[in-house]
Design an enzyme around this catalytic site. Structure first.
Site, PDB file in Angstrom:
ATOM      1  N   GLY A  39      17.103 101.733  35.484  1.00 48.81           N
ATOM      2  CA  GLY A  39      15.709 101.351  35.305  1.00 48.81           C
ATOM      3  C   GLY A  39      15.448  99.858  35.276  1.00 48.81           C
ATOM      4  N   ASN A  57      14.581  97.835  37.727  1.00 48.21           N
ATOM      5  CA  ASN A  57      13.359  97.507  38.452  1.00 48.21           C
ATOM      6  C   ASN A  57      12.122  97.931  37.670  1.00 48.21           C
ATOM      7  OD1 ASN A  57      13.717  96.146  41.079  1.00 48.21           O
ATOM      8  ND2 ASN A  57      15.049  97.875  41.550  1.00 48.21           N
ATOM      9  N   LYS A  94      13.244 121.913  43.865  1.00 48.11           N
ATOM     10  CA  LYS A  94      12.410 120.773  44.251  1.00 48.11           C
ATOM     11  C   LYS A  94      10.922 121.107  44.164  1.00 48.11           C
ATOM     12  CE  LYS A  94      13.555 117.989  47.642  1.00 48.11           C
ATOM     13  NZ  LYS A  94      13.773 117.328  48.968  1.00 48.11           N
ATOM     14  N   MET A 140      16.559 108.767  43.179  1.00 46.54           N
ATOM     15  CA  MET A 140      17.574 109.209  44.129  1.00 46.54           C
ATOM     16  C   MET A 140      17.299 110.578  44.753  1.00 46.54           C
ATOM     17  SD  MET A 140      19.297 106.517  44.046  1.00 46.54           S
ATOM     18  CE  MET A 140      20.708 106.932  45.078  1.00 46.54           C
ATOM     19  N   ASN A 194       8.631 102.343  48.047  1.00 55.23           N
ATOM     20  CA  ASN A 194      10.054 102.355  47.691  1.00 55.23           C
ATOM     21  C   ASN A 194      10.657 100.967  47.895  1.00 55.23           C
ATOM     22  OD1 ASN A 194      12.576 103.593  46.955  1.00 55.23           O
ATOM     23  ND2 ASN A 194      13.168 103.538  49.115  1.00 55.23           N
ATOM     24  N   HIS A 213      14.442  99.199  48.719  1.00 55.69           N
ATOM     25  CA  HIS A 213      15.756  99.582  49.242  1.00 55.69           C
ATOM     26  C   HIS A 213      16.634  98.345  49.354  1.00 55.69           C
ATOM     27  CE1 HIS A 213      18.644 102.039  51.418  1.00 55.69           C
ATOM     28  NE2 HIS A 213      18.789 101.028  52.260  1.00 55.69           N
TER      29      HIS A 213
END
Length: 198
Positions: A9, A11, A60, A85, A102, A104
């Site tokens: 965590g 970010n 999901k 993830m 997002n 990356h």
């Protein structure tokens, strides 16, 4: 915004600090994770942020239903992935088209996937970096909002490269989100351009 994470965590913490300082005019409605023992969730709770466990063990579909209901009930404008993830389904992404962001740890389209830093280091490239992009139905594929280079020096280790990447992430993400939330990005095909000073 809602922040989704799976791990430490860092970010999320960097974004929360920018919000608290007034650098990023945004409210963190909740922090969600697919892992109940994620350190980022513990940090979020310690900061008094609302948290949500996504029940991926039930599938999901159920996890995304829970997330969707929370996004709706909390009137969330933006879904911000910060080390999350799991791959969101095309149906979910389609419902929140151009509202999921997002970060990356590579210069996309090079080195997509979950081991981007390690892949770039082992490949032997001299320059890698960080990408902030909108999420679409494909992994690490959506329109690019911003990128910043990170040079790989001869004496770098995988660990030192990770540290450099994370430092750039913590600076680039909030700046990009600030411009995104202010409506400064314009799309021309896949190409995202920004109006005014960056």
């Amino acid at each position: 915004m809602a922040i989704l994470l799976s791990g430490r965590g860092t970010n999320m913490l960097a974004l929360a600090q920018r919000c608290a300082q007034g650098d990023l005019e945004a409210k963190i409605c909740f922090v969600a994770s697919d892992k109940k023992d994620a350190y980022g969730i513990k940090m979020a709770k310690s900061m008094g942020l609302k948290t949500l466990l996504l029940p991926y063990e039930e599938g999901k579909g159920q996890a995304e239903k829970v997330l969707d209901e929370k996004v709706q009930s909390d009137s969330v404008d933006w879904i911000v992935l910060a080390g999350f993830m799991k791959i969101l389904s095309p149906a979910f992404v389609g419902k929140y088209e151009k509202r999921i962001v997002n970060i990356h740890p590579s210069l996309l389209p090079s080195f997509p996937g979950t081991q981007a830093i390690k892949d770039a280091f082992e490949y032997g490239v001299k320059v890698t970096g960080v990408t902030v992009h909108l999420v679409d139905e494909k992994m690490d594929h959506g329109p690019i909002l911003s990128q910043r280079e990170v040079r790989i020096c001869d004496d770098d280790t995988l660990e030192s490269l990770e540290e450099k990447i994370h430092a750039i992430e913590h600076d680039l993400y909030w700046q990009t989100l600030k411009n995104l939330f202010a409506g400064r990005f314009k799309m021309k095909g896949r190409r995202m351009t920004i109006e005014g000073p960056y």
